[in-house]
Design a protein around this motif. Structure first.
Motif, mmCIF file in Angstrom:
data_model
loop_
_atom_site.group_PDB
_atom_site.id
_atom_site.type_symbol
_atom_site.label_atom_id
_atom_site.label_comp_id
_atom_site.label_asym_id
_atom_site.label_seq_id
_atom_site.Cartn_x
_atom_site.Cartn_y
_atom_site.Cartn_z
ATOM 1 N N GLU A 347 0.779 -1.480 0.080
ATOM 2 C CA GLU A 347 -0.027 -0.173 0.097
ATOM 3 C C GLU A 347 0.762 1.320 0.073
ATOM 4 N N ALA A 348 1.804 1.226 0.975
ATOM 5 C CA ALA A 348 2.780 2.517 0.852
ATOM 6 C C ALA A 348 3.974 2.180 -0.370
ATOM 7 N N LYS A 349 4.235 1.044 -0.695
ATOM 8 C CA LYS A 349 5.248 0.939 -1.783
ATOM 9 C C LYS A 349 6.499 1.348 -1.111
ATOM 10 N N LEU A 350 6.654 1.083 0.103
ATOM 11 C CA LEU A 350 8.027 1.299 0.789
ATOM 12 C C LEU A 350 8.534 0.085 1.372
ATOM 13 N N GLY A 351 9.699 -0.185 1.340
ATOM 14 C CA GLY A 351 10.629 -1.351 1.767
ATOM 15 C C GLY A 351 11.280 -1.010 3.038
ATOM 16 N N LEU A 352 10.823 -1.388 4.206
ATOM 17 C CA LEU A 352 11.252 -1.027 5.569
ATOM 18 C C LEU A 352 11.675 -2.322 6.284
ATOM 19 N N ASN A 353 12.419 -2.223 7.354
ATOM 20 C CA ASN A 353 13.070 -3.293 7.997
ATOM 21 C C ASN A 353 11.915 -3.766 8.820
ATOM 22 N N ALA A 354 11.347 -4.927 9.005
ATOM 23 C CA ALA A 354 10.540 -5.500 10.238
ATOM 24 C C ALA A 354 10.925 -5.481 11.495
ATOM 25 N N GLY A 355 10.122 -4.930 12.380
ATOM 26 C CA GLY A 355 10.494 -4.748 13.825
ATOM 27 C C GLY A 355 11.068 -6.166 14.566
ATOM 28 N N LEU A 356 10.026 -7.099 14.081
ATOM 29 C CA LEU A 356 10.766 -8.685 14.525
ATOM 30 C C LEU A 356 11.899 -9.144 14.277
ATOM 31 N N SER A 357 12.693 -8.460 13.313
ATOM 32 C CA SER A 357 14.113 -8.820 12.862
ATOM 33 C C SER A 357 14.907 -8.515 14.158
ATOM 34 N N ALA A 371 17.887 8.441 6.131
ATOM 35 C CA ALA A 371 19.049 9.218 5.513
ATOM 36 C C ALA A 371 18.915 9.233 3.860
ATOM 37 N N VAL A 372 18.089 9.848 3.275
ATOM 38 C CA VAL A 372 17.948 9.924 1.957
ATOM 39 C C VAL A 372 17.927 11.555 1.580
ATOM 40 N N SER A 373 18.065 11.806 0.273
ATOM 41 C CA SER A 373 18.073 13.164 -0.273
ATOM 42 C C SER A 373 16.623 13.885 -0.175
ATOM 43 N N THR A 374 16.534 15.163 0.125
ATOM 44 C CA THR A 374 15.271 15.912 0.246
ATOM 45 C C THR A 374 14.132 15.262 -0.579
ATOM 46 N N THR A 375 14.495 15.201 -1.918
ATOM 47 C CA THR A 375 13.487 14.679 -2.932
ATOM 48 C C THR A 375 13.245 13.153 -2.717
ATOM 49 N N LYS A 376 13.834 12.406 -2.261
ATOM 50 C CA LYS A 376 13.331 11.024 -2.040
ATOM 51 C C LYS A 376 12.489 11.149 -0.775
ATOM 52 N N MET A 377 13.129 12.050 0.359
ATOM 53 C CA MET A 377 12.050 12.135 1.613
ATOM 54 C C MET A 377 10.809 12.560 1.197
ATOM 55 N N LEU A 378 10.753 13.225 0.406
ATOM 56 C CA LEU A 378 9.291 13.922 0.060
ATOM 57 C C LEU A 378 8.508 12.853 -0.735
ATOM 58 N N GLU A 379 9.243 12.073 -1.217
ATOM 59 C CA GLU A 379 8.540 10.864 -1.907
ATOM 60 C C GLU A 379 8.140 9.831 -0.771
ATOM 61 N N VAL A 380 8.903 9.746 0.110
ATOM 62 C CA VAL A 380 8.597 8.542 1.126
ATOM 63 C C VAL A 380 7.352 9.156 2.021
ATOM 64 N N ILE A 381 7.460 10.557 2.248
ATOM 65 C CA ILE A 381 6.197 10.991 2.778
ATOM 66 C C ILE A 381 4.965 10.865 2.266
ATOM 67 N N LYS A 382 4.975 11.318 0.759
ATOM 68 C CA LYS A 382 3.863 11.100 0.016
ATOM 69 C C LYS A 382 3.215 9.749 -0.092
ATOM 70 N N ARG A 383 4.119 8.935 -0.074
ATOM 71 C CA ARG A 383 3.606 7.364 -0.567
ATOM 72 C C ARG A 383 2.924 7.034 1.143
ATOM 73 N N LEU A 384 3.670 7.341 2.099
ATOM 74 C CA LEU A 384 3.191 6.979 3.408
ATOM 75 C C LEU A 384 1.779 7.726 3.797
#
Length: 394
Positions: A347-357, A371-384
């Motif tokens: 749904e968010a199309k983001l690849g995160l680490n699962a907490g259980l790991s 730790a991404v560029s401003t452009t990429k962070m804006l895309e992370v925020i938009k997707r989430l």
């Protein structure tokens, strides 16, 4: 000079781990990877220039680790963290995880107990188990405000004569704590009483946000220096993990001799010629770049914090004092761990680490690398934001 982190180089076709492994880890390439702890931010230009200059010489053969590189690191540690090491205290290692394995073998026997404080970076417990030691878990406690602290009484109750080593994560990955002096002194007192060696992973020590201050474990006292193996390096600070370069500092001669017995069995040699010059350039020229980087990372963190405040009933950001790794408390989303992971991927199309790991204590959590560029962070925020809005703001 003011460094700019608005954009960063494209890594999709460079064999970068976080991109190459998307299909195997997430079942799809259609995710933006914000998991493994390296940055989607360009490695500092002065590091790249130092490597280019070295390549003007047409032979890249075996080289000894230069004393000038260790001297630059020693000076950095003195200026930034108030701890003084001598040249003879320093040992090359290609990674903190490799150093951890060597320490486990040097200071414990099969069947001995090794303390880890979960949730924690997975190699902490994997290294213990894979070396046939017994994992002694001393889980961190989470306060009502979300902040994690040591559980000292639990630690005291579990130690016995078979407990030989404590693996300390300082600053802590993934919960972002910068341990205060009084907290570390409680750990020190227990370890001194029970003759326990401390392996202090301080790889994130430069990525600390004001007013917090990193306290090297070995700086607590002369007694602390006598039981501590400190792991430090440039990999996280300057986005140089690909240079496979870090170091170990041991001031106690007896501890150093035991460590070197384990070290020499592996035959690490002295690393690569290109890593040597990169390492020295980072420590001798990196102060201004790092300050600008931390300002940028805080801006990214603030964006994430503001987004999560919109959905505070569902998702919270654990208060962060260091690192670029957000520990997201997603328990309010009402999803089991499999469904939670699926939400971020599908749904968010983001690849995160699962907490259980990071251990059972990561149940209901996810780790996001901001730790991404401003452009990429804006895309992370938009997707989430879009995914959360569709799910919870209908």
């Amino acid at each position: 000079m003011k460094y700019n982190f608005t954009e960063s180089a494209c890594r999709k076709d460079t064999n970068a781990e976080k991109y190459t492994l998307r299909e195997s880890l997430f079942g799809t390439n259609d995710v933006m990877p914000v998991w493994v702890a390296d940055m989607d931010i360009d490695t500092p230009p002065f590091v790249i220039e130092a490597v280019k200059k070295r390549l003007e010489h047409s032979i890249v053969g075996y080289e000894e680790f230069p004393t000038t590189a260790f001297k630059a690191q020693i000076e950095w540690m003195k200026n930034e963290h108030g701890i003084e090491f001598e040249l003879e205290d320093m040992i090359y290692s290609h990674s903190v995880v490799a150093s951890m394995g060597l320490v486990i073998n040097a200071f414990s026997e099969e069947g001995d107990k090794v303390i880890v404080q979960t949730p924690v970076y997975p190699p902490f417990f994997h290294s213990v188990i894979e070396n046939n030691r017994e994992l002694l878990k001393n889980p961190l406690k989470q306060n009502i405000d979300g902040k994690y602290v040591f559980d000292i009484e639990d630690l005291k109750s579990k130690i016995d004569d078979k407990t030989k080593l404590l693996l300390l994560c300082s600053p802590h990955n993934p919960v972002g704590r910068v341990w205060k002096r009084e907290e570390l002194e409680e750990i020190l007192e227990i370890c001194l009483e029970h003759n326990i060696v401390v392996f202090s992973d301080e790889i994130h020590s430069d990525l600390v946000y004001a007013p917090n201050k990193h306290i090297p474990f070995a700086s607590l006292s002369q007694e602390a220096r006598g039981i501590t193996v400190t792991a430090i390096g440039v990999g996280k600070t300057f986005n140089m993990a690909g240079f496979a370069m870090s170091s170990v500092a041991i001031t106690n001669k007896e501890l150093k001799e035991k460590f070197l017995k384990s070290y020499k069995r592996v035959h690490f040699a002295q690393g690569s010629a290109l890593s040597h010059v990169a390492f020295e350039a980072a420590y001798s020229q990196g102060k201004e770049w790092l300050e600008d980087l931390k300002e940028h990372l805080l801006n990214n963190y603030t964006m994430l914090l503001e987004l999560c405040e919109k959905y505070s009933d569902q998702i919270k950001v654990t208060p962060i004092e260091a690192t670029y790794l957000a520990w997201l408390d997603c328990r309010g989303m009402g999803l089991n761990n499999r469904a939670l992971r699926s939400f971020f991927i599908k749904e968010a199309k983001l690849g995160l680490n699962a907490g259980l790991s990071f251990g059972r204590e990561g149940d209901g959590f996810m780790r996001l690398n901001f730790a991404v560029s401003t452009t990429k962070m804006l895309e992370v925020i938009k997707r989430l934001d879009k995914a959360l809005s569709l799910k919870y703001r209908k």
